[in-house]
Design a protein around this motif. Structure first.
Motif, PDB file in Angstrom:
ATOM      1  N   LEU A 248     -38.953  28.786  44.955  1.00  0.00           N
ATOM      2  CA  LEU A 248     -40.417  28.210  44.688  1.00  0.00           C
ATOM      3  C   LEU A 248     -40.548  28.213  43.167  1.00  0.00           C
ATOM      4  N   VAL A 249     -40.709  26.764  42.682  1.00  0.00           N
ATOM      5  CA  VAL A 249     -40.744  26.653  41.236  1.00  0.00           C
ATOM      6  C   VAL A 249     -41.982  26.612  40.599  1.00  0.00           C
ATOM      7  N   PHE A 250     -41.993  27.436  39.396  1.00  0.00           N
ATOM      8  CA  PHE A 250     -43.064  27.346  38.645  1.00  0.00           C
ATOM      9  C   PHE A 250     -42.803  26.607  37.105  1.00  0.00           C
ATOM     10  N   TRP A 251     -43.411  25.442  37.270  1.00  0.00           N
ATOM     11  CA  TRP A 251     -43.215  24.673  35.796  1.00  0.00           C
ATOM     12  C   TRP A 251     -43.863  25.341  34.719  1.00  0.00           C
ATOM     13  N   HIS A 252     -43.376  25.781  33.754  1.00  0.00           N
ATOM     14  CA  HIS A 252     -44.199  26.226  32.460  1.00  0.00           C
ATOM     15  C   HIS A 252     -44.745  24.983  31.528  1.00  0.00           C
ATOM     16  N   PRO A 253     -45.515  25.157  30.726  1.00  0.00           N
ATOM     17  CA  PRO A 253     -46.029  24.180  30.027  1.00  0.00           C
ATOM     18  C   PRO A 253     -44.872  23.313  29.353  1.00  0.00           C
ATOM     19  N   LYS A 254     -43.931  23.609  28.784  1.00  0.00           N
ATOM     20  CA  LYS A 254     -42.806  22.738  28.021  1.00  0.00           C
ATOM     21  C   LYS A 254     -42.158  22.050  29.245  1.00  0.00           C
ATOM     22  N   GLY A 255     -41.857  22.870  30.610  1.00  0.00           N
ATOM     23  CA  GLY A 255     -41.083  21.950  31.544  1.00  0.00           C
ATOM     24  C   GLY A 255     -41.874  20.962  32.068  1.00  0.00           C
ATOM     25  N   ALA A 256     -43.181  21.557  32.357  1.00  0.00           N
ATOM     26  CA  ALA A 256     -44.387  20.574  32.855  1.00  0.00           C
ATOM     27  C   ALA A 256     -44.473  19.312  32.251  1.00  0.00           C
ATOM     28  N   ARG A 257     -44.576  19.426  30.806  1.00  0.00           N
ATOM     29  CA  ARG A 257     -44.644  18.359  29.933  1.00  0.00           C
ATOM     30  C   ARG A 257     -43.671  17.246  29.988  1.00  0.00           C
ATOM     31  N   MET A 258     -42.291  17.773  30.154  1.00  0.00           N
ATOM     32  CA  MET A 258     -41.335  17.059  30.428  1.00  0.00           C
ATOM     33  C   MET A 258     -41.273  16.422  31.770  1.00  0.00           C
ATOM     34  N   ARG A 259     -41.723  17.193  32.889  1.00  0.00           N
ATOM     35  CA  ARG A 259     -41.799  16.419  34.022  1.00  0.00           C
ATOM     36  C   ARG A 259     -42.921  15.317  34.096  1.00  0.00           C
ATOM     37  N   LEU A 260     -44.105  15.832  33.408  1.00  0.00           N
ATOM     38  CA  LEU A 260     -45.038  14.607  33.261  1.00  0.00           C
ATOM     39  C   LEU A 260     -44.498  13.208  32.590  1.00  0.00           C
ATOM     40  N   LEU A 261     -43.396  13.541  31.689  1.00  0.00           N
ATOM     41  CA  LEU A 261     -42.810  12.160  31.063  1.00  0.00           C
ATOM     42  C   LEU A 261     -42.142  11.639  31.758  1.00  0.00           C
ATOM     43  N   ILE A 262     -41.288  12.430  32.552  1.00  0.00           N
ATOM     44  CA  ILE A 262     -40.361  11.770  33.606  1.00  0.00           C
ATOM     45  C   ILE A 262     -41.208  10.960  34.719  1.00  0.00           C
ATOM     46  N   GLU A 263     -42.367  11.489  35.284  1.00  0.00           N
ATOM     47  CA  GLU A 263     -43.070  10.983  36.227  1.00  0.00           C
ATOM     48  C   GLU A 263     -43.624   9.798  35.668  1.00  0.00           C
ATOM     49  N   ASP A 264     -44.303   9.971  34.452  1.00  0.00           N
ATOM     50  CA  ASP A 264     -44.841   8.630  33.795  1.00  0.00           C
ATOM     51  C   ASP A 264     -43.934   7.581  33.863  1.00  0.00           C
ATOM     52  N   TYR A 265     -42.697   7.829  33.115  1.00  0.00           N
ATOM     53  CA  TYR A 265     -41.587   6.921  33.184  1.00  0.00           C
ATOM     54  C   TYR A 265     -41.362   6.227  34.499  1.00  0.00           C
ATOM     55  N   TRP A 266     -41.166   7.266  35.376  1.00  0.00           N
ATOM     56  CA  TRP A 266     -40.663   6.690  36.819  1.00  0.00           C
ATOM     57  C   TRP A 266     -42.019   5.783  37.511  1.00  0.00           C
ATOM     58  N   ARG A 267     -43.030   6.277  37.571  1.00  0.00           N
ATOM     59  CA  ARG A 267     -44.240   5.342  37.904  1.00  0.00           C
ATOM     60  C   ARG A 267     -44.135   4.026  37.341  1.00  0.00           C
ATOM     61  N   LYS A 268     -44.110   3.887  36.071  1.00  0.00           N
ATOM     62  CA  LYS A 268     -44.056   2.475  35.308  1.00  0.00           C
ATOM     63  C   LYS A 268     -43.054   1.845  35.936  1.00  0.00           C
ATOM     64  N   ALA A 269     -41.752   2.398  35.936  1.00  0.00           N
ATOM     65  CA  ALA A 269     -40.520   1.670  36.434  1.00  0.00           C
ATOM     66  C   ALA A 269     -40.711   1.063  37.901  1.00  0.00           C
ATOM     67  N   HIS A 270     -41.376   1.950  38.615  1.00  0.00           N
ATOM     68  CA  HIS A 270     -41.568   1.294  39.857  1.00  0.00           C
ATOM     69  C   HIS A 270     -42.703   0.317  40.047  1.00  0.00           C
ATOM     70  N   LEU A 271     -43.604   0.637  39.248  1.00  0.00           N
ATOM     71  CA  LEU A 271     -44.579  -0.602  39.610  1.00  0.00           C
ATOM     72  C   LEU A 271     -44.102  -1.802  38.925  1.00  0.00           C
ATOM     73  N   ASP A 272     -43.335  -1.843  38.012  1.00  0.00           N
ATOM     74  CA  ASP A 272     -42.642  -3.017  37.227  1.00  0.00           C
ATOM     75  C   ASP A 272     -41.583  -3.421  38.309  1.00  0.00           C
ATOM     76  N   ALA A 273     -41.104  -2.693  39.141  1.00  0.00           N
ATOM     77  CA  ALA A 273     -40.148  -3.239  40.154  1.00  0.00           C
ATOM     78  C   ALA A 273     -40.760  -3.664  41.231  1.00  0.00           C
ATOM     79  N   GLY A 274     -41.960  -3.684  41.453  1.00  0.00           N
ATOM     80  CA  GLY A 274     -42.681  -4.233  42.580  1.00  0.00           C
ATOM     81  C   GLY A 274     -43.084  -3.207  43.923  1.00  0.00           C
TER      82      GLY A 274
END
Length: 624
Positions: A248-274
């Motif tokens: 069970l994973v605990f994302w600390h602030p630095k990891g969580a920040r990276m995850r947020l960047l990854i997720e934001d990128y992912w959401r945009k890429a998906h919305l852009d791809a229909g």
RNA sequence: GCCGAUGUGGCUCAGUGGUAGAGCACUCGAUUCGUAAUCGAGCGGUCGCGGGUUCAAAUCCCGCCAUCGGCUCCA
């Protein structure tokens, strides 16, 4: 139904040497290992000992477990055997004769192996040593490992043999004693079957030259240096807490920040791809999982259901049934298709305690899941769209080399021949259009449909399975999914499951190892650290940091009050991409002295110049 | 789950029956310093958890948990 796949597939080590020679070296090493073990521990039973991509192993059956100390002793004995320059002699043997000999030796596993050799295949054995004795002697039974021959061996009469198809080296001395090493001892089941006895496996590595061995060991060290579990702790990215439970994973602030960047990128890429985005619950009525078939087929990986107000609820191991339910919330026209729904869906799966591994194999993880509902003649285009999106996303994260697998219909499967053909053809068509080479795994598909798996190659050549694209004929059937066709009749849509990262946790682990913790600027949790040379510059440093922050950069000021050298060291250890040194000169000139982790000192820059360079690095997803 | 190893302050590790240690980190003080470690002091651990043996357990025994290397699994 996207499952997580563990473990890097280490690339076929491509040594500069002749692979045939290497194979013989490794195979013979396995024999020498077994011989050494039986010499030192005569009660040990031998089983099998093949070569591997980096060396060899041999499985033994014995009462008392082998210890790391034993390994040292065994390795010494192996060197002695190698240095003794014992000849290795192949003998083609008669089945019934060798059977009798093996029985006499009380080697039950060898007997089982013998009996599994097809009747029309020649049976061979390989002697190590025994040369003197073999000469002029026709009765090879003299050389069995019995109490007597063991005594002989102790007197220097080395003699050992193993049932084996070969090939081998001609002499033990063809092994370079400085180019092999025993690595570890581990448990392994006989024939890989949990219900069979557990054996003790000794792993070793072997090469043609000491240099190759050294290169292998260096690579191993490199992998260790990049280990995401170690980096995750050192860089304070995430943790797994014993008090909470394994996997069970605990994302600390630095990891969580990276995850947020990854997720934001992912959401945009998906919305852009229909795609449209979904959020669905983490638990649902158990009946849903009965309908989907998971309760029957996937139960051993599911957490136990919980009872609430006389209803049973199930923690979700997959997202697909939820997306199907959302689809079924109203009737769909063929005009709406294809429907593409994506979700960063967190699932929980029961994994046996022994298989948990950092972020790579966990019990709770978030899939970048999506389901496409489409018409049969849309499948090829949709798959192609997924391949394109996959390539875009993976390459933006620095992964540009892939190994692609196409898995076709297995023996046990649902769906008509027709639909399998259609779907498989569509996958092939998409791959061809994409121009990707692929390896076909005949019969390797899921029972519910064919699939494409994509493995990515990391910075040190390891392959990791991440992306998967699966056609599913099962769920639409089970849930009786429909759309209204042009003729007004109800038809069943085709369902495609796909994930690009696979799991965010796992992908994050791979990303960490790929970059060895030196993340490109766009992903780095802290992009810039401002270092005041003395307290006099603190105010200016804080002001600069504030300005950069307001522009969206991730910036910190070193507040330790340490000397510059120490501040720089700290920033380097934390792998911060950019440090901006501010001393008296910088305050006077309104500049920053920039030092980057990748390119060293860049000299004096104005804040605007730094911003420009950073912006460029971020846009290109490159290091600065 | 199985085999083996490991578990000592936040981190890395020493200590193997007799009063818990070091370095780093952290806090405080001095230093105000120019590109990978300034000096000094201090804080911090019921030795993974639970039971047992013993006058005495971090140390020996049993059980459990977690981690590591494998096996197995990865609808």
């Amino acid at each position: 139904m996207i499952s997580q796949v563990n473990r890097p597939f280490t690339e076929k080590s491509a040594p500069k040497s002749n692979p045939q020679t290497l194979l013989r070296i490794r195979h013979t090493c396995a024999h020498v290992l077994a011989m050494a073990v039986q010499t030192l521990f005569p009660e040990t039973k031998v089983t099998i000992g093949p070569w591997t991509e980096t060396g060899f192993y041999y499985d033994f059956d014995r009462q008392t477990p082998l210890t790391p100390d034993d390994l040292t002793q065994i390795e010494t004995e192996m060197r002695r055997i190698i240095n003794a320059n014992l000849p290795i002699i192949q003998e083609v043997v008669d089945r019934s004769q060798i059977r009798a000999e093996i029985e006499q030796l009380h080697e039950p596993y060898k007997l089982e192996i013998l009996d599994s050799i097809p009747a029309d295949e020649p049976i061979t054995r390989y002697f190590i040593g025994c040369a003197d004795a073999l000469q002029g002697v026709t009765d090879a039974s003299l050389f069995h490992i019995t109490a007597d021959t063991l005594t002989q061996k102790q007197m220097g009469k080395d003699c050992w043999w193993d049932l084996c198809a070969g090939p081998h080296l001609n002499s033990t001395s063809d092994i370079n004693p400085e180019a092999f090493a025993l690595e570890s001892v581990a448990g392994a089941y006989w024939r890989g079957d949990e219900t069979k006895p557990q054996l003790q496996r000794i792993y070793g590595t072997a090469w043609e030259t000491p240099d190759q061995l050294q290169a292998y060991l260096t690579q191993k060290e490199e992998a260790k240096r990049r280990d995401h579990r170690k980096l995750g702790q050192d860089l304070d990215l995430f943790s797994i807490q014993e008090d909470a439970g394994g996997g069970l994973v605990f994302w600390h602030p630095k990891g969580a920040r990276m995850r947020l960047l990854i997720e934001d990128y992912w959401r945009k890429a998906h919305l852009d791809a229909g795609y449209e985005l979904l959020y669905t619950p983490h638990i649902a009525n158990l009946d849903l999982w009965k309908t989907s078939g998971h309760f029957d087929f996937y139960r051993e990986n599911m957490f136990d259901p919980m009872e609430i107000e006389a209803q049973h609820y199930q923690l979700k191991p997959m997202n697909c049934p939820f997306h199907v339910l959302a689809y079924q919330s109203h009737l769909h026209s063929y005009r709406e298709l294809p429907i593409r729904w994506a979700e960063l869906g967190t699932v929980y799966r029961y994994e046996r305690s022994g298989v948990l591994h950092g972020l790579m194999r966990v019990r709770g993880f978030t899939q970048d899941d999506a389901h496409i509902f489409c018409l049969p003649d849309q499948v090829a285009d949709e798959i192609l769209g997924v391949l394109n999106l996959t390539e875009t996303i993976l390459s933006d994260f620095g992964f540009t080399q892939y190994e692609v697998n196409l898995s076709t219909r297995p023996a046990k499967s649902v769906g008509t021949d027709n639909i399998w053909q259609l779907a498989t053809d569509a996958l092939v068509e998409a791959l061809n259009t994409k121009g990707w080479d692929y390896i076909t795994d005949e019969g390797g598909g899921a029972f519910y449909g064919p699939k494409i798996d994509i493995k990515i190659k990391d910075a040190i050549g390891r392959l990791w399975q991440c992306s998967t694209i699966q056609v599913d004929f099962n769920l639409p059937e089970r849930f009786d999914m429909e759309y209204v066709a042009a003729d007004g009749l109800r038809q069943r849509p085709i369902m495609i499951h796909r994930a690009i990262f696979g799991s965010l946790e796992r992908f994050f682990g791979i990303l960490t190892e790929h970059y060895a913790g030196d993340f490109p600027l766009w992903l780095a949790p802290v992009q810039v650290r401002v270092l005041p040379v003395s307290d006099d510059q603190r105010a200016y440093a804080t002001a600069i940091a504030q300005q950069l922050k307001q522009l969206g950069y991730r910036v910190e000021v070193d507040s330790s009050g340490e000397r510059l050298g120490k501040q720089i060291r700290t920033a380097e250890v934390e792998k911060i991409p950019v440090v901006a040194v501010i001393g008296k000169r910088e305050v006077e000139n309104q500049t920053l002295s920039i030092r980057t982790r990748q390119s060293g000192e860049l000299g004096s820059l104005t804040r605007l110049e730094l911003q420009e360079r950073m912006q460029q690095a971020i846009e290109n997803r490159q290091p600065i």
